[in-house]
Scaffold this motif. Sequence first.
Motif, PDB file in Angstrom:
ATOM      1  N   LEU A 173     -13.090   0.891  19.134  1.00 58.53           N
ATOM      2  CA  LEU A 173     -13.729  -0.420  19.199  1.00 58.53           C
ATOM      3  C   LEU A 173     -13.411  -1.115  20.513  1.00 58.53           C
ATOM      4  CD1 LEU A 173     -15.452  -2.517  17.710  1.00 58.53           C
ATOM      5  CD2 LEU A 173     -13.338  -3.439  16.767  1.00 58.53           C
ATOM      6  N   LEU A 174     -12.182  -1.048  20.972  1.00 60.40           N
ATOM      7  CA  LEU A 174     -11.774  -1.650  22.233  1.00 60.40           C
ATOM      8  C   LEU A 174     -12.505  -1.006  23.405  1.00 60.40           C
ATOM      9  CD1 LEU A 174      -9.912  -3.657  23.712  1.00 60.40           C
ATOM     10  CD2 LEU A 174      -8.229  -1.814  23.859  1.00 60.40           C
ATOM     11  N   GLN A 226      -9.470   1.143  16.099  1.00 58.70           N
ATOM     12  CA  GLN A 226      -9.265  -0.018  16.963  1.00 58.70           C
ATOM     13  C   GLN A 226      -9.407   0.374  18.431  1.00 58.70           C
ATOM     14  OE1 GLN A 226      -5.393  -1.294  15.626  1.00 58.70           O
ATOM     15  NE2 GLN A 226      -6.270  -2.884  14.286  1.00 58.70           N
ATOM     16  N   PHE A 229     -15.362   0.575  23.289  1.00 64.26           N
ATOM     17  CA  PHE A 229     -16.771   0.210  23.164  1.00 64.26           C
ATOM     18  C   PHE A 229     -17.019  -1.204  23.689  1.00 64.26           C
ATOM     19  CE2 PHE A 229     -20.182  -1.769  20.682  1.00 64.26           C
ATOM     20  CZ  PHE A 229     -21.245  -0.972  21.082  1.00 64.26           C
ATOM     21  N   MET A 230     -16.141  -2.134  23.336  1.00 67.37           N
ATOM     22  CA  MET A 230     -16.293  -3.518  23.797  1.00 67.37           C
ATOM     23  C   MET A 230     -16.153  -3.613  25.307  1.00 67.37           C
ATOM     24  SD  MET A 230     -14.400  -5.559  20.648  1.00 67.37           S
ATOM     25  CE  MET A 230     -13.850  -6.850  21.694  1.00 67.37           C
ATOM     26  N   LEU A 231     -15.226  -2.906  25.891  1.00 65.61           N
ATOM     27  CA  LEU A 231     -15.066  -2.915  27.344  1.00 65.61           C
ATOM     28  C   LEU A 231     -16.265  -2.285  28.036  1.00 65.61           C
ATOM     29  CD1 LEU A 231     -11.278  -2.038  27.707  1.00 65.61           C
ATOM     30  CD2 LEU A 231     -12.391  -4.200  28.275  1.00 65.61           C
ATOM     31  N   THR A 258     -19.367  -2.156  26.999  1.00 63.09           N
ATOM     32  CA  THR A 258     -20.585  -2.963  26.877  1.00 63.09           C
ATOM     33  C   THR A 258     -20.458  -4.328  27.523  1.00 63.09           C
ATOM     34  OG1 THR A 258     -19.876  -3.748  24.710  1.00 63.09           O
ATOM     35  CG2 THR A 258     -21.350  -1.816  24.767  1.00 63.09           C
ATOM     36  N   SER A 259     -19.300  -4.707  27.959  1.00 54.05           N
ATOM     37  CA  SER A 259     -19.132  -6.041  28.544  1.00 54.05           C
ATOM     38  C   SER A 259     -19.375  -6.072  30.044  1.00 54.05           C
ATOM     39  CB  SER A 259     -17.731  -6.575  28.235  1.00 54.05           C
ATOM     40  OG  SER A 259     -16.758  -5.805  28.925  1.00 54.05           O
ATOM     41  N   TRP A 260     -19.687  -4.958  30.669  1.00 56.95           N
ATOM     42  CA  TRP A 260     -19.917  -4.966  32.117  1.00 56.95           C
ATOM     43  C   TRP A 260     -21.125  -5.792  32.509  1.00 56.95           C
ATOM     44  CZ3 TRP A 260     -16.035  -4.055  34.971  1.00 56.95           C
ATOM     45  CH2 TRP A 260     -15.062  -3.161  34.579  1.00 56.95           C
TER      46      TRP A 260
END
Length: 149
Positions: A8-9, A5, A11-13, A15-17
């Motif tokens: 994953l968190l 988790q 990775f999400m942060l 790629t969200s830039w």
Amino acid sequence: MKVTQIILLVFMLATSWGAFATEDKFYFEDPQQQALFIELTKELRCPKCQNQNIADSDAMIAVDLKRKVYQLLQQGQSKEQVISFMKQRYGDFVYYQPPVNSMTIWLWLLPLFFICIAIAGIVIGRRKQAAELDYDKLKRAKALLESDE
């Protein structure tokens, strides 16, 4: 929290830039130039989107067109000069009001042709309907006369 988790968190942060990408802002010292820029971006069509003006389009070519319009206006060019430049570069299609010439005459005449066909169809349909109604009335009248005998 599990390790998966957390990964994953992260990775999400990471790629969200891209979601924070900024939009081009065009600054004008003269309000008339800004109004002209807005007018031009609404009148010029995006070559990729085809039915969307460059003001509303997010396509890369629309962004480039907006920058070029901005640049041309900053150079002091008029609305006609900007439209002429865009037509030379992208053709008559880029402008929502195409000129009447041998290549675009069908754009102007085709709607009139369809309107004439629609009106003719309505008139012919009404005449046939009226003729059928008269025929039906005569048939019923004849039947009534014959039933009295």
